[in-house]
Design a protein around this motif. Structure first.
Motif, mmCIF file in Angstrom:
data_model
loop_
_atom_site.group_PDB
_atom_site.id
_atom_site.type_symbol
_atom_site.label_atom_id
_atom_site.label_comp_id
_atom_site.label_asym_id
_atom_site.label_seq_id
_atom_site.Cartn_x
_atom_site.Cartn_y
_atom_site.Cartn_z
ATOM 1 N N ALA A 17 0.804 -1.217 0.000
ATOM 2 C CA ALA A 17 0.000 0.000 0.000
ATOM 3 C C ALA A 17 0.839 1.270 0.000
ATOM 4 O O ALA A 17 0.277 2.372 -0.024
ATOM 5 N N THR A 18 2.168 1.141 0.021
ATOM 6 C CA THR A 18 3.058 2.302 0.095
ATOM 7 C C THR A 18 4.109 2.225 -1.016
ATOM 8 O O THR A 18 4.169 1.253 -1.769
ATOM 9 N N VAL A 19 4.947 3.260 -1.081
ATOM 10 C CA VAL A 19 6.030 3.285 -2.066
ATOM 11 C C VAL A 19 7.328 3.631 -1.346
ATOM 12 O O VAL A 19 7.322 4.132 -0.227
ATOM 13 N N GLY A 20 8.459 3.348 -2.009
ATOM 14 C CA GLY A 20 9.750 3.686 -1.419
ATOM 15 C C GLY A 20 10.761 2.583 -1.599
ATOM 16 O O GLY A 20 10.759 1.867 -2.596
ATOM 17 N N LEU A 32 12.308 2.342 3.740
ATOM 18 C CA LEU A 32 11.610 3.597 4.021
ATOM 19 C C LEU A 32 10.365 3.613 3.143
ATOM 20 O O LEU A 32 10.457 3.643 1.911
ATOM 21 N N ARG A 33 9.196 3.594 3.767
ATOM 22 C CA ARG A 33 7.945 3.506 3.024
ATOM 23 C C ARG A 33 7.157 4.809 3.171
ATOM 24 O O ARG A 33 7.019 5.363 4.267
ATOM 25 N N GLY A 73 10.014 13.417 3.334
ATOM 26 C CA GLY A 73 9.145 13.399 2.165
ATOM 27 C C GLY A 73 9.873 12.796 0.979
ATOM 28 O O GLY A 73 11.088 12.932 0.856
ATOM 29 N N LEU A 74 9.162 12.113 0.128
ATOM 30 C CA LEU A 74 9.737 11.488 -1.059
ATOM 31 C C LEU A 74 9.591 12.455 -2.241
ATOM 32 O O LEU A 74 8.480 12.802 -2.639
ATOM 33 N N VAL A 75 10.726 12.891 -2.786
ATOM 34 C CA VAL A 75 10.689 13.844 -3.888
ATOM 35 C C VAL A 75 11.229 13.241 -5.178
ATOM 36 O O VAL A 75 11.021 13.796 -6.252
ATOM 37 N N PHE A 80 13.215 2.902 -4.889
ATOM 38 C CA PHE A 80 14.641 3.204 -4.863
ATOM 39 C C PHE A 80 15.300 2.301 -3.829
ATOM 40 O O PHE A 80 14.621 1.623 -3.045
ATOM 41 N N ASP A 81 16.625 2.250 -3.838
ATOM 42 C CA ASP A 81 17.368 1.459 -2.863
ATOM 43 C C ASP A 81 18.051 2.386 -1.870
ATOM 44 O O ASP A 81 18.682 3.373 -2.265
ATOM 45 N N GLN A 82 17.920 2.071 -0.580
ATOM 46 C CA GLN A 82 18.619 2.821 0.469
ATOM 47 C C GLN A 82 19.625 1.879 1.119
ATOM 48 O O GLN A 82 19.254 0.996 1.892
#
Length: 216
Positions: A17-20, A32-33, A73-75, A80-82
């Motif tokens: 349900a999330t992104v990141g 990080l979602r 915040g996701l800009v 992506f990979d952290q």
């Protein structure tokens, strides 16, 4: 982990349900979602590295920064990979601090994303994070912390754990080095379940016992 999830199934639903960064199963990267609509941070799952280092100077600098309750915040693009932090230190006051590679030299901002848990941003990227009185948040698996009571004897055992369960000792464990296994056994037996905050002590003792059983 700072998350609303109570078990693995809830975590899977949360990721879908999330992104990141990260994925439905435990990722080797930090997770990080973010909300897909508002693109603000909803949860983090940060890995503790297995390399000890002297991080006293950056920790002192980071703690001196104004503590701003806030979020990330996701800009950029997603997913992506952290990459996880590379070094850690468990301080004498019970603070666990982790750093991502080279310490940034530019302006830094400290965000308190949850009680006692701060992330530090510098030069447009994460440079580190730390948890004050980290012993309060030791749990089994998906449990939520049940007590804020201090247990200084347990904190000492935690310091011993972080000192011992690190490179190069981990490589020695894989080679079957009996001295390291013996030190783990001593640590396991030194975690007294008869006092202090028993849930924390039991969680740490089980972790150490699993290492002894696996490598012994």
């Amino acid at each position: 982990m700072v998350s609303p999830c109570q078990d693995g199934a809830a975590h899977e639903r949360h990721v879908l349900a999330t992104v990141g960064s990260g994925n439905w199963y435990q990722s080797e990267h930090d997770e990080l979602r973010f909300s897909p609509s508002e693109r603000v941070l909803e949860s983090v799952w940060l890995h503790i590295p297995e390399v000890n280092a002297d991080l006293a100077e950056p920790l002192a600098r980071w703690r001196a920064l104004p503590s701003t309750p806030g979020t990330l915040g996701l800009v950029g693009s997603d997913p992506f990979d952290q990459v996880p932090a590379t070094t850690r230190m468990f301080g004498a006051d019970g603070t666990l601090v982790c750093a991502y590679g080279a310490i940034a030299s530019g302006a830094e901002t400290r965000l308190e994303v949850a009680e006692g848990c701060s992330v530090v941003v510098g030069d447009g990227d994460l440079v580190g994070w730390f948890i004050e009185d980290a012993e309060r948040f030791v749990v089994r698996s998906w449990e939520f912390p049940g007590s804020a009571v201090e247990d200084r004897e347990f904190q000492t055992r935690m310091a011993e754990f972080f000192d011992l369960v690190a490179e190069p000792n981990l490589e020695a464990l894989e080679d079957g080095e009996p001295d390291v296994i013996e030190r783990l056994s001593v640590l396991r037996d030194g975690i007294d379940l008869g006092g202090g905050v028993q849930a924390r002590r039991a969680a740490l003792r089980e972790t150490v016992a699993e290492l002894v059983d696996f490598f012994g």
